[in-house]
Enzyme design. Structure first.
Site, PDB file in Angstrom:
ATOM      1  N   THR A   1      15.909  -2.112  -0.210  1.00  0.00           N
ATOM      2  CA  THR A   1      15.465  -3.479  -0.531  1.00  0.00           C
ATOM      3  C   THR A   1      15.961  -3.942  -1.898  1.00  0.00           C
ATOM      4  OG1 THR A   1      13.504  -3.392   0.867  1.00  0.00           O
ATOM      5  CG2 THR A   1      13.422  -4.903  -1.001  1.00  0.00           C
TER       6      THR A   1
ATOM      7  N   THR B   1      12.596  -5.951 -14.290  1.00  0.00           N
ATOM      8  CA  THR B   1      11.481  -5.300 -14.984  1.00  0.00           C
ATOM      9  C   THR B   1      11.922  -4.662 -16.300  1.00  0.00           C
ATOM     10  OG1 THR B   1      10.015  -3.373 -14.814  1.00  0.00           O
ATOM     11  CG2 THR B   1      11.963  -3.316 -13.450  1.00  0.00           C
ATOM     12  N   ASP B   2      10.975  -4.533 -17.221  1.00  0.00           N
ATOM     13  CA  ASP B   2      11.288  -3.838 -18.478  1.00  0.00           C
ATOM     14  C   ASP B   2      11.528  -2.346 -18.247  1.00  0.00           C
ATOM     15  OD1 ASP B   2       8.682  -2.956 -18.007  1.00  0.00           O
ATOM     16  OD2 ASP B   2       7.886  -3.537 -19.966  1.00  0.00           O
ATOM     17  N   GLU B   3      11.152  -1.840 -17.058  1.00  0.00           N
ATOM     18  CA  GLU B   3      11.340  -0.402 -16.792  1.00  0.00           C
ATOM     19  C   GLU B   3      12.813  -0.011 -16.737  1.00  0.00           C
ATOM     20  OE1 GLU B   3       8.992   1.660 -13.981  1.00  0.00           O
ATOM     21  OE2 GLU B   3       7.187   0.535 -14.441  1.00  0.00           O
TER      22      GLU B   3
ATOM     23  N   TYR C   1      12.468   3.825  -8.657  1.00  0.00           N
ATOM     24  CA  TYR C   1      12.141   2.387  -8.661  1.00  0.00           C
ATOM     25  C   TYR C   1      12.935   1.677  -9.757  1.00  0.00           C
ATOM     26  CZ  TYR C   1       9.799  -1.855 -10.224  1.00  0.00           C
ATOM     27  OH  TYR C   1       9.555  -3.147 -10.650  1.00  0.00           O
TER      28      TYR C   1
ATOM     29  N   LYS D   1      15.940  -1.175  -9.437  1.00  0.00           N
ATOM     30  CA  LYS D   1      15.873  -2.511 -10.041  1.00  0.00           C
ATOM     31  C   LYS D   1      17.057  -2.733 -10.996  1.00  0.00           C
ATOM     32  CE  LYS D   1      13.156  -5.232  -9.604  1.00  0.00           C
ATOM     33  NZ  LYS D   1      12.995  -6.317  -8.576  1.00  0.00           N
TER      34      LYS D   1
ATOM     35  N   GLY E   1       8.642  12.436 -14.832  1.00  0.00           N
ATOM     36  CA  GLY E   1       9.522  11.470 -15.525  1.00  0.00           C
ATOM     37  C   GLY E   1       8.758  10.286 -16.101  1.00  0.00           C
ATOM     38  N   HIS E   2       7.471  10.473 -16.367  1.00  0.00           N
ATOM     39  CA  HIS E   2       6.584   9.384 -16.805  1.00  0.00           C
ATOM     40  C   HIS E   2       7.039   8.786 -18.142  1.00  0.00           C
ATOM     41  CE1 HIS E   2       2.022   8.230 -17.191  1.00  0.00           C
ATOM     42  NE2 HIS E   2       2.834   7.183 -17.223  1.00  0.00           N
TER      43      HIS E   2
HETATM   44  P1  NAD Z   1       4.386  -6.357  -4.688  1.00  0.00           P
HETATM   45  O1  NAD Z   1       4.665  -4.960  -4.244  1.00  0.00           O
HETATM   46  O2  NAD Z   1       2.987  -6.802  -4.874  1.00  0.00           O
HETATM   47  O3  NAD Z   1       5.062  -7.385  -3.661  1.00  0.00           O
HETATM   48  C1  NAD Z   1       6.347  -7.199  -3.143  1.00  0.00           C
HETATM   49  C2  NAD Z   1       6.510  -8.157  -1.974  1.00  0.00           C
HETATM   50  O4  NAD Z   1       7.847  -8.010  -1.476  1.00  0.00           O
HETATM   51  C3  NAD Z   1       5.558  -7.881  -0.807  1.00  0.00           C
HETATM   52  O5  NAD Z   1       4.989  -9.072  -0.345  1.00  0.00           O
HETATM   53  C4  NAD Z   1       6.463  -7.254   0.242  1.00  0.00           C
HETATM   54  O6  NAD Z   1       6.032  -7.500   1.584  1.00  0.00           O
HETATM   55  C5  NAD Z   1       7.787  -7.947  -0.060  1.00  0.00           C
HETATM   56  N1  NAD Z   1       8.951  -7.170   0.394  1.00  0.00           N
HETATM   57  C6  NAD Z   1       9.205  -5.843   0.206  1.00  0.00           C
HETATM   58  N2  NAD Z   1      10.363  -5.503   0.793  1.00  0.00           N
HETATM   59  C7  NAD Z   1      10.863  -6.638   1.341  1.00  0.00           C
HETATM   60  C8  NAD Z   1      12.052  -6.931   2.051  1.00  0.00           C
HETATM   61  N3  NAD Z   1      12.957  -5.978   2.350  1.00  0.00           N
HETATM   62  N4  NAD Z   1      12.269  -8.201   2.462  1.00  0.00           N
HETATM   63  C9  NAD Z   1      11.343  -9.177   2.198  1.00  0.00           C
HETATM   64  N5  NAD Z   1      10.195  -8.944   1.538  1.00  0.00           N
HETATM   65  C10 NAD Z   1       9.959  -7.698   1.100  1.00  0.00           C
HETATM   66  O7  NAD Z   1       5.235  -6.542  -6.003  1.00  0.00           O
HETATM   67  P2  NAD Z   1       4.951  -7.400  -7.305  1.00  0.00           P
HETATM   68  O8  NAD Z   1       4.168  -6.585  -8.264  1.00  0.00           O
HETATM   69  O9  NAD Z   1       4.470  -8.737  -6.911  1.00  0.00           O
HETATM   70  O10 NAD Z   1       6.423  -7.518  -7.901  1.00  0.00           O
HETATM   71  C11 NAD Z   1       7.242  -8.641  -7.545  1.00  0.00           C
HETATM   72  C12 NAD Z   1       8.560  -8.524  -8.279  1.00  0.00           C
HETATM   73  O11 NAD Z   1       8.324  -8.503  -9.678  1.00  0.00           O
HETATM   74  C13 NAD Z   1       9.340  -7.242  -7.957  1.00  0.00           C
HETATM   75  O12 NAD Z   1      10.709  -7.558  -7.897  1.00  0.00           O
HETATM   76  C14 NAD Z   1       9.032  -6.336  -9.142  1.00  0.00           C
HETATM   77  O13 NAD Z   1      10.077  -5.414  -9.351  1.00  0.00           O
HETATM   78  C15 NAD Z   1       8.930  -7.362 -10.263  1.00  0.00           C
HETATM   79  N6  NAD Z   1       8.093  -6.961 -11.394  1.00  0.00           N
HETATM   80  C16 NAD Z   1       6.766  -6.709 -11.211  1.00  0.00           C
HETATM   81  C17 NAD Z   1       5.979  -6.376 -12.307  1.00  0.00           C
HETATM   82  C18 NAD Z   1       4.510  -6.069 -12.166  1.00  0.00           C
HETATM   83  O14 NAD Z   1       3.906  -5.606 -13.133  1.00  0.00           O
HETATM   84  N7  NAD Z   1       3.895  -6.299 -11.010  1.00  0.00           N
HETATM   85  C19 NAD Z   1       6.560  -6.296 -13.594  1.00  0.00           C
HETATM   86  C20 NAD Z   1       7.930  -6.537 -13.731  1.00  0.00           C
HETATM   87  C21 NAD Z   1       8.683  -6.890 -12.630  1.00  0.00           C
HETATM   88  O1  DAU Z   2       6.695  -2.377 -16.560  1.00  0.00           O
HETATM   89  C1  DAU Z   2       6.770  -3.195 -15.407  1.00  0.00           C
HETATM   90  C2  DAU Z   2       6.404  -2.384 -14.198  1.00  0.00           C
HETATM   91  O2  DAU Z   2       4.994  -2.197 -14.252  1.00  0.00           O
HETATM   92  C3  DAU Z   2       6.787  -3.038 -12.877  1.00  0.00           C
HETATM   93  O3  DAU Z   2       8.188  -3.136 -12.818  1.00  0.00           O
HETATM   94  C4  DAU Z   2       6.286  -2.205 -11.705  1.00  0.00           C
HETATM   95  O4  DAU Z   2       6.570  -2.845 -10.468  1.00  0.00           O
HETATM   96  C5  DAU Z   2       4.789  -2.050 -11.845  1.00  0.00           C
HETATM   97  O5  DAU Z   2       4.299  -1.203 -10.810  1.00  0.00           O
HETATM   98  C6  DAU Z   2       4.438  -1.455 -13.208  1.00  0.00           C
HETATM   99  O6  DAU Z   2       4.892  -0.074 -13.285  1.00  0.00           O
HETATM  100  P1  DAU Z   2       3.981   1.066 -13.959  1.00  0.00           P
HETATM  101  O7  DAU Z   2       4.450   2.368 -13.479  1.00  0.00           O
HETATM  102  O8  DAU Z   2       3.893   0.849 -15.421  1.00  0.00           O
HETATM  103  O9  DAU Z   2       2.556   0.657 -13.293  1.00  0.00           O
HETATM  104  P2  DAU Z   2       1.379   1.571 -12.720  1.00  0.00           P
HETATM  105  O10 DAU Z   2       0.206   0.673 -12.538  1.00  0.00           O
HETATM  106  O11 DAU Z   2       1.823   2.392 -11.563  1.00  0.00           O
HETATM  107  O12 DAU Z   2       1.082   2.556 -13.940  1.00  0.00           O
HETATM  108  C7  DAU Z   2       0.692   2.032 -15.197  1.00  0.00           C
HETATM  109  C8  DAU Z   2       0.389   3.224 -16.095  1.00  0.00           C
HETATM  110  O13 DAU Z   2      -0.785   3.880 -15.611  1.00  0.00           O
HETATM  111  C9  DAU Z   2       1.491   4.287 -16.109  1.00  0.00           C
HETATM  112  O14 DAU Z   2       1.562   4.871 -17.412  1.00  0.00           O
HETATM  113  C10 DAU Z   2       0.989   5.333 -15.114  1.00  0.00           C
HETATM  114  C11 DAU Z   2      -0.515   5.249 -15.277  1.00  0.00           C
HETATM  115  N1  DAU Z   2      -1.307   5.562 -14.068  1.00  0.00           N
HETATM  116  C12 DAU Z   2      -1.017   4.890 -12.925  1.00  0.00           C
HETATM  117  C13 DAU Z   2      -1.716   5.162 -11.769  1.00  0.00           C
HETATM  118  C14 DAU Z   2      -1.390   4.438 -10.475  1.00  0.00           C
HETATM  119  C15 DAU Z   2      -2.336   6.504 -14.133  1.00  0.00           C
HETATM  120  O15 DAU Z   2      -2.613   7.102 -15.181  1.00  0.00           O
HETATM  121  N2  DAU Z   2      -3.034   6.751 -12.977  1.00  0.00           N
HETATM  122  C16 DAU Z   2      -2.763   6.132 -11.805  1.00  0.00           C
HETATM  123  O16 DAU Z   2      -3.439   6.439 -10.787  1.00  0.00           O
END
Ligand code: NAD
Ligand code: DAU
Length: 338
Positions: A99, A124-126, A148, A152, A273-274
């Site tokens: 995807t 993403t900043d990741e 992931y 990205k 790899g955290h």
């Molecule tokens: P999410 O997982 O909540 O939503 C992703 C959506 O994409 C879902 O509705 C899913 O059904 C759809 N999707 C997945 N694969 C697909 C495909 N092949 N075709 C069409 N639709 C598909 O994700 P989110 O947290 O809303 O993130 C949205 C975007 O923002 C992503 O690109 C993510 O990398 C980016 N992003 C998110 C965060 C965050 O903290 N949530 C931070 C930085 C960047």
């Molecule tokens: O930085 C932007 C990113 O933020 C986005 O690109 C990603 O889509 C989004 O998922 C998010 O990634 P993180 O890995 O930072 O988010 P997550 O909520 O999975 O984890 C946040 C922090 O919390 C990370 O240091 C791992 C920790 N964590 C997470 C989970 C799910 C825990 O300690 N326990 C947990 O159960």
């Protein structure tokens, strides 16, 4: 009237973006293309009014994408669609490559063929990886750690290559961690809130001192709207909340808001790899006039209250695919600790 394709609009950030854009741009016709994976639901957009249509489809399916572009002459495309959960990418990277890389390329081919006014890639900043001190700027090297983050980074680089090679009018955003309503309860904030409401353990990886920079989803959506209209073509824009907190501090604030005991926090094995800390500079975006408006303490309190008020929504999710994922991923929570 503008025709706008939003992909992944049934997920967390995409659904917030569509709600905000429907309110801010009543002249937009919004088409939401979403595959409805485990993370997406049309429930997230229930009650939305205005010129809006939902299409179930996969951004990596070129027949589906070509047909959609044949049906609508899009002015703008905003690509949120992605596999997004780091832990799932560690367990199984394949869907992420499909995807986040191939899907992005499939969209870009349709964009190039049709010639839209602007394509925004949500990244993403990741992609920068971890930073011990200071903050990454848009021209910092990309050192993604997880599958992931790598998918990205790869998708984003294909986007930039289309600008340099074909002149496709793209803009890339790289935002920090979003929080707010409608976030699937696998990410730390909604997982911690919903587990705490039910007096379940809050899994904490490693020592709990990893740092994330928290950005309210509405501030992210406002920034995306801004770069869509005023960002310079071919450019990358970081979007950071400037509100760093350790995971322990975040979960303690959630527990305090819910009047729950700190003893609910359960230290579990660390994520492989955290990344220790994320931080980005946002001077480019601020020069366009953006600044984050939601203070983390206030936004987090509002978010906790939203999950209390929307328990039907997350309980439905937690009774579905989520359960098997949780049991699999957090198996050690079930085991007695010595
Ligand atoms: P999410 O997982 O909540 O939503 C992703 C959506 O994409 C879902 O509705 C899913 O059904 C759809 N999707 C997945 N694969 C697909 C495909 N092949 N075709 C069409 N639709 C598909 O994700 P989110 O947290 O809303 O993130 C949205 C975007 O923002 C992503 O690109 C993510 O990398 C980016 N992003 C998110 C965060 C965050 O903290 N949530 C931070 C930085 C960047
Ligand atoms: O930085 C932007 C990113 O933020 C986005 O690109 C990603 O889509 C989004 O998922 C998010 O990634 P993180 O890995 O930072 O988010 P997550 O909520 O999975 O984890 C946040 C922090 O919390 C990370 O240091 C791992 C920790 N964590 C997470 C989970 C799910 C825990 O300690 N326990 C947990 O159960």
């Amino acid at each position: 009237m503008k025709r706008v394709l939003v992909t992944g609009g049934a997920g967390f950030v995409g659904s917030n973006f569509i709600r905000m854009m429907a309110a801010h741009h009543p002249d937009w016709r919004i088409i939401n293309l979403d595959a409805l994976t485990y993370a997406g639901s049309t429930d997230n957009l229930k009650g939305l009014s205005g010129d809006y249509a939902f299409v179930r489809g996969d951004i990596a399916d070129s027949a589906c994408v070509t047909a959609l572009f044949g049906q609508y002459a899009f002015d703008y495309v905003v690509n949120f669609a992605a596999e997004t959960h780091v832990d799932r990418s560690i367990a199984s990277p394949q869907d992420f490559i499909r995807t986040d890389v191939l899907g992005t390329h499939t969209l870009l081919e349709a964009v190039r063929e049709q010639g839209v006014a602007r394509y925004v890639q949500i990244s993403t900043d990741e992609v920068y990886g971890s930073v011990a001190a200071g903050a990454f700027a848009e021209d910092s090297p990309l050192r993604p750690s997880s599958p992931y983050a790598a998918s990205k980074a790869a998708g984003g680089l294909v986007v930039q290559s289309f600008y340099r090679t074909y002149g496709t009018p793209v803009v890339v955003t790289r935002s920090s961690n979003n929080y707010g309503p409608w976030q699937y309860p696998e990410k730390i904030i909604p997982l911690s809130i919903t587990n705490a409401i039910d007096d379940q353990a809050l899994p904490m990886y490693g020592d709990g001192l990893n740092v994330r920079d928290w950005l309210h989803v509405e501030d992210n959506c406002a920034a995306i709207d801004l770069v869509l209209h005023r960002g310079e073509v071919g450019e990358v824009y970081n979007i950071g909340g400037g509100q760093e907190a350790t995971n322990l501090a975040v979960t303690e604030a959630i527990l305090a808001r819910l009047h729950k005991d700190r003893g609910l926090i359960r230290f579990v094995a660390d994520r492989p790899g955290h990344d220790r800390r994320y931080a980005v500079t946002c001077d480019k975006l601020k020069a366009l006039g953006w600044t984050p408006s939601v203070a983390f303490a206030e936004g987090l309190a509002r978010t906790v209250d939203w999950y209390i008020a929307h328990s039907e929504w997350w309980r439905r999710i937690k009774s579905g695919e989520w359960r098997a994922y949780y049991a699999r991923h957090y198996a050690e929570l079930e085991e007695p600790r010595t």
